[in-house]
Design a protein around this motif. Structure first.
Motif, short mmCIF file in Angstrom:
data_model
loop_
_atom_site.label_atom_id
_atom_site.label_comp_id
_atom_site.label_asym_id
_atom_site.label_seq_id
_atom_site.Cartn_x
_atom_site.Cartn_y
_atom_site.Cartn_z
N LYS A 27 47.21 -70.18 -65.36
CA LYS A 27 46.49 -71.42 -65.87
C LYS A 27 45.20 -71.58 -65.06
O LYS A 27 45.05 -70.81 -64.08
N PRO A 28 44.18 -72.19 -65.63
CA PRO A 28 42.99 -72.77 -64.68
C PRO A 28 43.32 -73.04 -63.20
O PRO A 28 42.66 -72.80 -62.45
N ASP A 29 44.48 -73.83 -63.22
CA ASP A 29 44.72 -74.35 -61.87
C ASP A 29 45.07 -73.27 -61.16
O ASP A 29 45.30 -73.67 -59.57
N ASP A 30 45.54 -72.30 -61.33
CA ASP A 30 45.82 -70.93 -60.49
C ASP A 30 44.58 -70.51 -59.88
O ASP A 30 44.78 -69.63 -59.07
N THR A 31 43.29 -70.96 -60.13
CA THR A 31 42.35 -70.23 -59.69
C THR A 31 42.12 -70.67 -58.27
O THR A 31 42.29 -71.99 -57.97
N ALA A 32 41.93 -69.50 -57.41
CA ALA A 32 41.82 -69.70 -55.70
C ALA A 32 41.79 -68.49 -55.22
O ALA A 32 41.81 -67.42 -55.74
N VAL A 33 41.55 -68.54 -53.80
CA VAL A 33 41.48 -67.24 -53.22
C VAL A 33 43.16 -67.06 -52.78
O VAL A 33 43.46 -67.90 -51.99
N TYR A 34 43.75 -66.00 -53.02
CA TYR A 34 45.24 -65.65 -52.55
C TYR A 34 45.08 -64.78 -51.43
O TYR A 34 44.41 -63.83 -51.27
N TYR A 35 45.91 -65.40 -50.42
CA TYR A 35 45.85 -64.60 -49.11
C TYR A 35 47.42 -64.12 -48.85
O TYR A 35 48.51 -64.67 -49.14
N CYS A 36 47.60 -62.86 -48.51
CA CYS A 36 48.98 -62.60 -47.80
C CYS A 36 49.09 -62.69 -46.38
O CYS A 36 48.13 -62.39 -45.73
N ALA A 37 50.11 -63.17 -46.18
CA ALA A 37 50.38 -63.34 -44.65
C ALA A 37 51.66 -62.80 -44.25
O ALA A 37 52.67 -62.52 -45.22
N GLU A 38 51.76 -62.53 -43.00
CA GLU A 38 53.25 -62.03 -42.56
C GLU A 38 53.30 -62.60 -41.21
O GLU A 38 52.69 -62.86 -40.54
N GLY A 39 54.72 -62.59 -41.04
CA GLY A 39 55.36 -62.83 -39.60
C GLY A 39 56.56 -62.27 -39.39
O GLY A 39 57.47 -62.01 -40.35
N THR A 40 56.95 -62.33 -38.11
CA THR A 40 58.27 -61.52 -37.73
C THR A 40 59.22 -62.72 -37.17
O THR A 40 60.45 -62.43 -36.99
N GLY A 41 58.84 -63.84 -36.92
CA GLY A 41 59.58 -64.75 -36.51
C GLY A 41 59.69 -66.06 -37.24
O GLY A 41 59.72 -67.33 -36.51
N VAL A 42 59.76 -66.12 -38.61
CA VAL A 42 59.44 -66.96 -39.62
C VAL A 42 61.17 -67.81 -39.86
O VAL A 42 61.84 -66.91 -40.34
N ILE A 43 61.33 -68.75 -39.48
CA ILE A 43 62.61 -69.41 -39.66
C ILE A 43 62.45 -70.22 -41.03
O ILE A 43 61.39 -70.43 -41.64
N LEU A 44 63.71 -70.29 -41.73
CA LEU A 44 63.59 -70.75 -43.06
C LEU A 44 62.93 -72.05 -43.28
O LEU A 44 62.37 -72.40 -44.20
N SER A 45 63.34 -72.87 -42.29
CA SER A 45 62.73 -74.51 -42.44
C SER A 45 60.98 -74.41 -42.44
O SER A 45 60.59 -75.59 -42.76
N ASN A 46 60.33 -73.20 -42.05
CA ASN A 46 59.01 -73.10 -41.79
C ASN A 46 58.44 -72.13 -42.81
O ASN A 46 57.20 -72.19 -43.02
N ILE A 47 59.18 -71.64 -43.70
CA ILE A 47 58.70 -70.49 -44.72
C ILE A 47 57.57 -71.09 -45.47
O ILE A 47 56.83 -70.16 -45.92
N ARG A 48 57.42 -72.26 -45.90
CA ARG A 48 56.32 -72.86 -46.77
C ARG A 48 55.14 -73.11 -45.86
O ARG A 48 54.19 -73.44 -46.44
N TYR A 49 55.11 -73.07 -44.44
CA TYR A 49 53.90 -73.59 -43.74
C TYR A 49 53.37 -72.35 -43.24
O TYR A 49 53.46 -71.37 -42.63
N HIS A 50 52.02 -72.52 -43.39
CA HIS A 50 50.96 -71.36 -43.03
C HIS A 50 50.92 -71.21 -41.61
O HIS A 50 50.68 -70.25 -41.42
#
Length: 126
Positions: free
Chosen positions: A87-110
Motif C-alpha cells: 500500500k502507499p502507506d508502506d512507503t518508507a526506508v526499511y532497516y534491518c536490525a539485529e541484536g543478541t540480547g533482545v528480550i521478548l518485552s523489548n522486541i518491538r523497540y529499536h
C-alpha cells in the motif's frame, strides 16, 4: 564490527509484492533476533517484523500482519521480508536490525538492537 546489509527495495504499484533481504553478521547465539523497522519522511522509526533465532518465532506489527512474512535462510544466516499487497502507506526506508540480547518485552523497540543496516528505500505509488 559487521553490520547487516539490506537489499531489494524499489518502486512498485499498489498491490504489488517485494522481497527485502538482509545479510546478517551471523551472530546466531544468545537471544539473537533480527528485525525490520521502517521510517517514512517526517515520521518516527516503527517496528515492522522480527524473527527470533532460537526458538524460532516471528512477530509482526498489526499494520503488516497477514501481508508481510519474515523468514530466514539457515546456511547463509540471511533474513527476508516478503511484502505482499503493498500500500502507499508502506512507503518508507526499511532497516534491518539485529541484536543478541533482545528480550521478548523489548522486541518491538529499536533501542533493543545494537547493529543496523543502512536501509533500503521502498516506494509504493501508482
Amino acid at each position: 564490527q559487521v553490520q547487516p546489509v539490506e537489499s531489494g527495495g524499489g518502486l512498485v504499484q499498489p498491490g504489488a509484492s517485494l522481497r527485502l533481504s538482509c545479510a546478517t553478521s551471523g551472530r546466531t547465539f544468545g537471544q539473537f533476533t533480527v528485525a525490520w523497522f521502517r521510517q517514512a519522511p517526517g515520521k518516527e522509526r516503527e517496528f515492522v517484523a522480527a524473527l527470533r533465532w532460537r526458538p524460532r518465532h516471528t512477530y509482526y506489527a498489526d499494520s503488516v500482519q497477514g501481508r508481510f512474512t519474515i523468514s530466514r535462510d539457515n546456511p547463509d544466516n540471511a533474513v527476508y521480508l516478503q511484502m505482499n499487497s503493498l500500500k502507499p502507506d508502506d512507503t518508507a526506508v526499511y532497516y534491518c536490525a539485529e541484536g543478541t540480547g533482545v528480550i521478548l518485552s523489548n522486541i518491538r523497540y529499536h533501542t533493543a538492537y545494537d547493529r543496523w543496516g543502512q536501509g533500503t528505500q521502498v516506494a509504493v505509488s501508482a
